[in-house]
Every structure is written in C-alpha cells, then in structure tokens.
Design a protein around this motif. Sequence first.
Motif, PDB file in Angstrom:
ATOM      1  N   LEU A  16       0.829  -1.201   0.000  1.00  9.41           N
ATOM      2  CA  LEU A  16       0.000   0.000   0.000  1.00  9.41           C
ATOM      3  C   LEU A  16       0.868   1.257   0.000  1.00  9.41           C
ATOM      4  O   LEU A  16       1.844   1.337   0.738  1.00  9.41           O
ATOM      5  N   ASP A  17       0.493   2.225  -0.826  1.00  8.68           N
ATOM      6  CA  ASP A  17       1.202   3.496  -0.873  1.00  8.68           C
ATOM      7  C   ASP A  17       0.654   4.451   0.186  1.00  8.68           C
ATOM      8  O   ASP A  17      -0.533   4.431   0.502  1.00  8.68           O
ATOM      9  N   ILE A  18       1.538   5.281   0.713  1.00  7.80           N
ATOM     10  CA  ILE A  18       1.126   6.347   1.626  1.00  7.80           C
ATOM     11  C   ILE A  18       2.047   7.534   1.402  1.00  7.80           C
ATOM     12  O   ILE A  18       3.262   7.367   1.234  1.00  7.80           O
ATOM     13  N   ASP A  19       1.497   8.725   1.363  1.00  6.81           N
ATOM     14  CA  ASP A  19       2.261   9.946   1.105  1.00  6.81           C
ATOM     15  C   ASP A  19       2.362  10.743   2.401  1.00  6.81           C
ATOM     16  O   ASP A  19       1.569  11.646   2.670  1.00  6.81           O
ATOM     17  N   LEU A  20       3.353  10.405   3.216  1.00 12.72           N
ATOM     18  CA  LEU A  20       3.466  10.993   4.551  1.00 12.72           C
ATOM     19  C   LEU A  20       3.916  12.451   4.525  1.00 12.72           C
ATOM     20  O   LEU A  20       3.751  13.164   5.519  1.00 12.72           O
ATOM     21  N   LYS A  21       4.477  12.907   3.413  1.00  7.58           N
ATOM     22  CA  LYS A  21       4.918  14.295   3.323  1.00  7.58           C
ATOM     23  C   LYS A  21       3.955  15.147   2.510  1.00  7.58           C
ATOM     24  O   LYS A  21       4.149  16.351   2.389  1.00  7.58           O
ATOM     25  N   GLY A  22       2.918  14.512   1.951  1.00  8.80           N
ATOM     26  CA  GLY A  22       1.970  15.234   1.113  1.00  8.80           C
ATOM     27  C   GLY A  22       0.550  15.096   1.613  1.00  8.80           C
ATOM     28  O   GLY A  22       0.212  15.531   2.710  1.00  8.80           O
ATOM     29  N   GLN A  23      -0.284  14.408   0.834  1.00 14.41           N
ATOM     30  CA  GLN A  23      -1.713  14.362   1.138  1.00 14.41           C
ATOM     31  C   GLN A  23      -2.051  13.592   2.406  1.00 14.41           C
ATOM     32  O   GLN A  23      -3.145  13.753   2.952  1.00 14.41           O
ATOM     33  N   HIS A  24      -1.129  12.778   2.909  1.00 17.99           N
ATOM     34  CA  HIS A  24      -1.409  12.014   4.126  1.00 17.99           C
ATOM     35  C   HIS A  24      -0.599  12.518   5.322  1.00 17.99           C
ATOM     36  O   HIS A  24      -0.425  11.799   6.306  1.00 17.99           O
ATOM     37  N   LYS A  25      -0.130  13.747   5.222  1.00 16.06           N
ATOM     38  CA  LYS A  25       0.651  14.346   6.299  1.00 16.06           C
ATOM     39  C   LYS A  25      -0.262  14.775   7.451  1.00 16.06           C
ATOM     40  O   LYS A  25      -1.357  15.283   7.232  1.00 16.06           O
ATOM     41  N   GLY A  26       0.181  14.562   8.667  1.00 14.58           N
ATOM     42  CA  GLY A  26      -0.567  15.023   9.835  1.00 14.58           C
ATOM     43  C   GLY A  26      -1.755  14.130  10.173  1.00 14.58           C
ATOM     44  O   GLY A  26      -2.044  13.145   9.498  1.00 14.58           O
ATOM     45  N   ILE A  27      -2.437  14.492  11.243  1.00 15.81           N
ATOM     46  CA  ILE A  27      -3.545  13.667  11.740  1.00 15.81           C
ATOM     47  C   ILE A  27      -4.643  13.502  10.702  1.00 15.81           C
ATOM     48  O   ILE A  27      -5.104  12.382  10.437  1.00 15.81           O
ATOM     49  N   TRP A  28      -5.045  14.617  10.061  1.00 15.61           N
ATOM     50  CA  TRP A  28      -6.177  14.508   9.148  1.00 15.61           C
ATOM     51  C   TRP A  28      -5.772  13.867   7.830  1.00 15.61           C
ATOM     52  O   TRP A  28      -6.593  13.224   7.163  1.00 15.61           O
ATOM     53  N   GLY A  29      -4.508  13.991   7.471  1.00 14.12           N
ATOM     54  CA  GLY A  29      -4.021  13.268   6.295  1.00 14.12           C
ATOM     55  C   GLY A  29      -4.032  11.765   6.537  1.00 14.12           C
ATOM     56  O   GLY A  29      -4.419  10.976   5.672  1.00 14.12           O
ATOM     57  N   LEU A  30      -3.634  11.366   7.737  1.00 16.13           N
ATOM     58  CA  LEU A  30      -3.668   9.940   8.092  1.00 16.13           C
ATOM     59  C   LEU A  30      -5.102   9.444   8.171  1.00 16.13           C
ATOM     60  O   LEU A  30      -5.405   8.310   7.774  1.00 16.13           O
ATOM     61  N   ARG A  31      -6.000  10.309   8.680  1.00 20.19           N
ATOM     62  CA  ARG A  31      -7.419   9.928   8.737  1.00 20.19           C
ATOM     63  C   ARG A  31      -7.964   9.703   7.324  1.00 20.19           C
ATOM     64  O   ARG A  31      -8.737   8.760   7.082  1.00 20.19           O
ATOM     65  N   LYS A  32      -7.554  10.549   6.401  1.00 16.14           N
ATOM     66  CA  LYS A  32      -7.973  10.408   5.000  1.00 16.14           C
ATOM     67  C   LYS A  32      -7.476   9.082   4.436  1.00 16.14           C
ATOM     68  O   LYS A  32      -8.209   8.376   3.733  1.00 16.14           O
ATOM     69  N   TRP A  33      -6.219   8.738   4.763  1.00 17.29           N
ATOM     70  CA  TRP A  33      -5.648   7.474   4.264  1.00 17.29           C
ATOM     71  C   TRP A  33      -6.400   6.283   4.849  1.00 17.29           C
ATOM     72  O   TRP A  33      -6.750   5.345   4.131  1.00 17.29           O
ATOM     73  N   VAL A  34      -6.661   6.307   6.153  1.00 20.12           N
ATOM     74  CA  VAL A  34      -7.384   5.217   6.809  1.00 20.12           C
ATOM     75  C   VAL A  34      -8.770   5.058   6.191  1.00 20.12           C
ATOM     76  O   VAL A  34      -9.226   3.935   5.920  1.00 20.12           O
ATOM     77  N   SER A  35      -9.441   6.169   5.948  1.00 18.64           N
ATOM     78  CA  SER A  35     -10.779   6.118   5.344  1.00 18.64           C
ATOM     79  C   SER A  35     -10.736   5.451   3.976  1.00 18.64           C
ATOM     80  O   SER A  35     -11.598   4.625   3.644  1.00 18.64           O
ATOM     81  N   HIS A  36      -9.709   5.802   3.188  1.00 26.94           N
ATOM     82  CA  HIS A  36      -9.558   5.187   1.860  1.00 26.94           C
ATOM     83  C   HIS A  36      -9.327   3.684   1.976  1.00 26.94           C
ATOM     84  O   HIS A  36      -9.935   2.889   1.239  1.00 26.94           O
ATOM     85  N   ILE A  37      -8.466   3.280   2.896  1.00 30.80           N
ATOM     86  CA  ILE A  37      -8.165   1.850   3.063  1.00 30.80           C
ATOM     87  C   ILE A  37      -9.411   1.100   3.535  1.00 30.80           C
ATOM     88  O   ILE A  37      -9.707   0.000   3.055  1.00 30.80           O
ATOM     89  N   GLN A  38     -10.158   1.701   4.451  1.00 39.22           N
ATOM     90  CA  GLN A  38     -11.371   1.047   4.950  1.00 39.22           C
ATOM     91  C   GLN A  38     -12.405   0.855   3.844  1.00 39.22           C
ATOM     92  O   GLN A  38     -13.128  -0.139   3.818  1.00 39.22           O
ATOM     93  N   GLN A  39     -12.478   1.812   2.922  1.00 42.88           N
ATOM     94  CA  GLN A  39     -13.433   1.713   1.826  1.00 42.88           C
ATOM     95  C   GLN A  39     -12.979   0.734   0.744  1.00 42.88           C
ATOM     96  O   GLN A  39     -13.803   0.198  -0.002  1.00 42.88           O
ATOM     97  N   THR A  40     -11.649   0.499   0.680  1.00 40.36           N
ATOM     98  CA  THR A  40     -11.094  -0.316  -0.404  1.00 40.36           C
ATOM     99  C   THR A  40     -10.860  -1.763   0.006  1.00 40.36           C
ATOM    100  O   THR A  40     -11.038  -2.680  -0.791  1.00 40.36           O
TER     101      THR A  40
END
Length: 331
Positions: free
Chosen positions: A55-79
């Motif tokens: 799985l890809d994760i962009d820790l310095k971009g769109q998945h940076k910080g708490i809400w970026g990680l929340r966005k990533w988790v939401s995507h993984i949960q849906q997929t």
Amino acid sequence: MKHVLVIRFSAMGDVILASQISSFVVDSHEDIHLYVVTKTPFQALFQDHERITLLDIDLKGQHKGIWGLRKWVSHIQQTYQIDLIIDLHHVLRSQIISFFFGLKGIPSYRLFKDRKGRKRLTRKKDKQLLPLTSITKEMASVWERAGIKVPLQAIPQDTSLVRKGFIGIAPTASTPTKTYPLEKMKEVVRLLRSHRLQIVLFGGGKQDQAWAKELMIDDGVQSTIEGYSLQEQKNIMRGMELLLSMDSSNMHLARSLGVPVLSIWGATHPSSGYGPYDQEDEDMIVAIPPSELLCRPCSIFGKKACYRDRMYCLEDIEPKVIVKKVIDQIQ
C-alpha cells in the motif's frame, strides 16, 4: 481469509526484518492476506506474493498530519476489508492509524521497545551487558500476541548462485559512529585484492557514492551503488561468498538472502537486538570487546555523537584483523 494491515515505514534495516517476518507469516498461514504499508522505496524488499499487497502512503503530502492519516485510513477502509493491525513500528503515525481503525472496532498489536533495557546497555556508568531480545523475535511476538504463531526459520543461501572469490563490501552506515574510517577501509580493500579476491561494493547514499570512487582502486573492485535498483543489488548480492558490512541495512539485507555477513561494530553492539539474523557466531563479528573499551556500546542506533576525543571503537580496529577474518571464512 484474515486480512491484516502491517505497518513499518522505516528505517531500511527494520523494514527488511519486517519483510522477513511477513514472508514467514504468509508461507505458514494460507488463510492470511497481508496489506503492507511502508515507504515506496522499500516496497522492493517484500516478497512478491499473491497474498501480500503493498500500500502506498504519502506521509509528506496528502497524508501528512492527523487529518491526512485519517484520510488514508478512510480510503483503506473503503477499499479493503481489514480485520487486524500489526504495528511493527510503534511511532506516533502508526499509533494514529491504529487509533482510527480502532474506532471501527479493529484491534491492533504493536511492537514492544525495551527502552529500559536499552538504557542499561548504553549508559556511561554501570552498564549491564545483558543481551536484549532480537528485534526479529520482538516482531514475531507482536503476531503471537494477536494469536498468530510465526515460525522463525533459517534462510539458506542459494549456493548455485555463489561466485567463488567474490565478496561484497557495504562500506558505510547511517551514522559516523557506525562507519569504519575510509582510509582504513581502503587498506582493507588493498589487502583483500592482494589475495586476488574480487570485490563488489553495495550501498545507495551520497556518502556511498563518494566512498566508492575512493575504494575502486583497480578493475577488481566493482560498484553497484550508482545505476542499480534495489532489486538488482539484491540479485548481485546473492552471488557473494560473504558480505563485509557495518551495523547497517546491508547487513540485514544480506542475511535476508542467506548470505554470510562479517560485520564491523563501533558505537553499537549486537546485544542490542540488532545483530545479523540467525547468525550468532562471534567469529563473524569484528569489534573491540566492551571489557577492553568500557565506553561501548554507547548507543543503540549510533545516533549519539562520540563523547570521547576520538572514535577508539572503530579507529583501533586494524585492517589486517578484518582481512584475516574474511580469509578464514571463505577458505
């Protein structure tokens, strides 16, 4: 089928060990599918397996910080259907990810870091040189706490690939306190070439590239440091009779391929739990014993600056000692 999310972002050596454990898991449990999240450059370290999804994760971009990680988790949960979290990193980011999954009732298990034991091993006074549990066993215990047994196995070298008279050298580590001095390493290379050994250099950083230019003293020294992918380096490393390495990721990479490793230790110590996997032979270790140099080990990861006037732990290791150990192992 149980769907397990495995978290290990960095560092490279630890990711290599996590990849070993992941291979052991899928090889011994046909009802488990792994979803591994790590930094993109490290994805090549994981076995190409139909039940391992990277799985890809962009820790310095769109998945940076708490809400970026929340966005990533939401995507993984849906997929994907994730049933369990195995956190082999246990840092703030992995804890946040586990927390958001936990809101959906998904359990998580995380790596235990023996900070008290590490402190006893590395403090300046009254050191207790008691070996800590290997990080590989600690990673396996995370799985076992989740009810999944991991059979740790020896990793045999494919001897059909071994090229007689070829040895690898990974000349640097992530910090100066773990890196044998360049001038002494040049002498090691010169002495090994006098024994007509062919040498292949491994690494990847800017320091590795600079050192390779210094160490390529003749046509018998080749380098994979520039222009080779990680997968290509792995394929070449498989053919080495032995790898001479610092306490570094290349040490762990070689052992993951079954290649024997002669490792050089300075500020750090194999008793920290980060010794080469499944290789406890003291003849394969080059280090000044703590009984002779009371300041070592002074660090688990080598990130502390030396507090003495010079690096006795590395500078006092003679090149001829290293070369003799190499020759003894391959003859």
